[in-house]
Design a protein around this motif. Structure first.
Motif, PDB file in Angstrom:
ATOM      1  N   GLN A   1      40.429  38.913  46.662  1.00  0.00           N
ATOM      2  CA  GLN A   1      40.535  37.576  46.097  1.00  0.00           C
ATOM      3  C   GLN A   1      41.986  37.124  46.153  1.00  0.00           C
ATOM      4  O   GLN A   1      42.897  37.906  45.940  1.00  0.00           O
ATOM      5  N   LYS A   2      42.173  35.858  46.456  1.00  0.00           N
ATOM      6  CA  LYS A   2      43.520  35.307  46.478  1.00  0.00           C
ATOM      7  C   LYS A   2      44.089  35.312  45.073  1.00  0.00           C
ATOM      8  O   LYS A   2      43.374  35.192  44.094  1.00  0.00           O
TER       9      LYS A   2
ATOM     10  N   MET B   1      39.801  29.217  39.769  1.00  0.00           N
ATOM     11  CA  MET B   1      39.479  30.352  40.651  1.00  0.00           C
ATOM     12  C   MET B   1      38.278  31.151  40.153  1.00  0.00           C
ATOM     13  O   MET B   1      37.530  31.700  40.950  1.00  0.00           O
TER      14      MET B   1
ATOM     15  N   ASP C   1      34.662  30.806  41.695  1.00  0.00           N
ATOM     16  CA  ASP C   1      34.338  31.358  43.008  1.00  0.00           C
ATOM     17  C   ASP C   1      33.379  30.435  43.758  1.00  0.00           C
ATOM     18  O   ASP C   1      32.356  30.842  44.273  1.00  0.00           O
TER      19      ASP C   1
ATOM     20  N   GLU D   1      33.002  27.463  46.778  1.00  0.00           N
ATOM     21  CA  GLU D   1      33.643  27.104  48.043  1.00  0.00           C
ATOM     22  C   GLU D   1      34.418  25.784  47.947  1.00  0.00           C
ATOM     23  O   GLU D   1      35.551  25.678  48.420  1.00  0.00           O
TER      24      GLU D   1
ATOM     25  N   ASN E   1      37.435  26.376  45.617  1.00  0.00           N
ATOM     26  CA  ASN E   1      38.418  27.226  46.284  1.00  0.00           C
ATOM     27  C   ASN E   1      39.170  26.454  47.356  1.00  0.00           C
ATOM     28  O   ASN E   1      40.378  26.623  47.519  1.00  0.00           O
TER      29      ASN E   1
ATOM     30  N   ASP F   1      43.092  25.812  47.470  1.00  0.00           N
ATOM     31  CA  ASP F   1      43.873  26.165  48.658  1.00  0.00           C
ATOM     32  C   ASP F   1      44.742  25.005  49.120  1.00  0.00           C
ATOM     33  O   ASP F   1      45.903  25.186  49.481  1.00  0.00           O
TER      34      ASP F   1
END
Length: 140
Positions: free
Chosen positions: A29-30, A112, A115, A117, A120, A124
């Motif tokens: 995970q980032k 975060m 989780d 898409e 996220n 990002d």
């Protein structure tokens, strides 16, 4: 004595129901860390967000816009730190800067944790991992 024997037709094939002996490896995970800050020539406090080998700077207004966008998608989003004339006069106060960093970190961690898409991807872009060609942000 009342006991019947199973025939080959009565046996259920369970070979496809076996559980693998090793757990699948989850992708790493980032991690986004609001770890430091700087003050630019005009006196604006810039908060540094690091991830992997990328460090971006964001000002309070950037977090405010990100919070507004995320609040359209997420209920019960953590509140931003207070803002206004009183905080503007104290914006270089180390205690206030640390409190804001902690609140910004809480916001990023909260987004975060979903989780998702879409969330996220938005995170990002905000943290400049993916560039948004339509964005004009001088702080990347």
């Amino acid at each position: 004595m009342g006991c019947s024997q199973s025939t080959a037709a009565d046996v259920i094939d369970t070979s496809s129901a076996l559980v693998p002996t090793t757990a699948p490896v989850a992708p790493p995970q980032k991690v986004f860390v609001v770890g430091s800050h700087s003050i630019d020539a005009s006196g604006v406090v810039l908060y540094h967000i690091s991830s992997e080998e990328v460090v971006v700077t964001k000002r309070f207004n950037d977090f405010k816009i990100f919070h507004e966008e995320m609040s359209l998608l997420i209920e019960d989003l953590p509140e931003l730190p207070p803002a206004g004339l009183r905080t503007r006069l104290q914006r270089h106060n180390p205690e206030m800067i640390e409190a804001r960093q902690a609140r910004f970190q809480e916001l990023i961690n909260y987004v975060m944790a979903f989780d998702d898409e879409i969330l996220n991807s938005a995170l990002d872009v905000f943290c400049a991992i993916k560039s948004d060609p339509g964005a004009d942000n001088e702080h990347y």
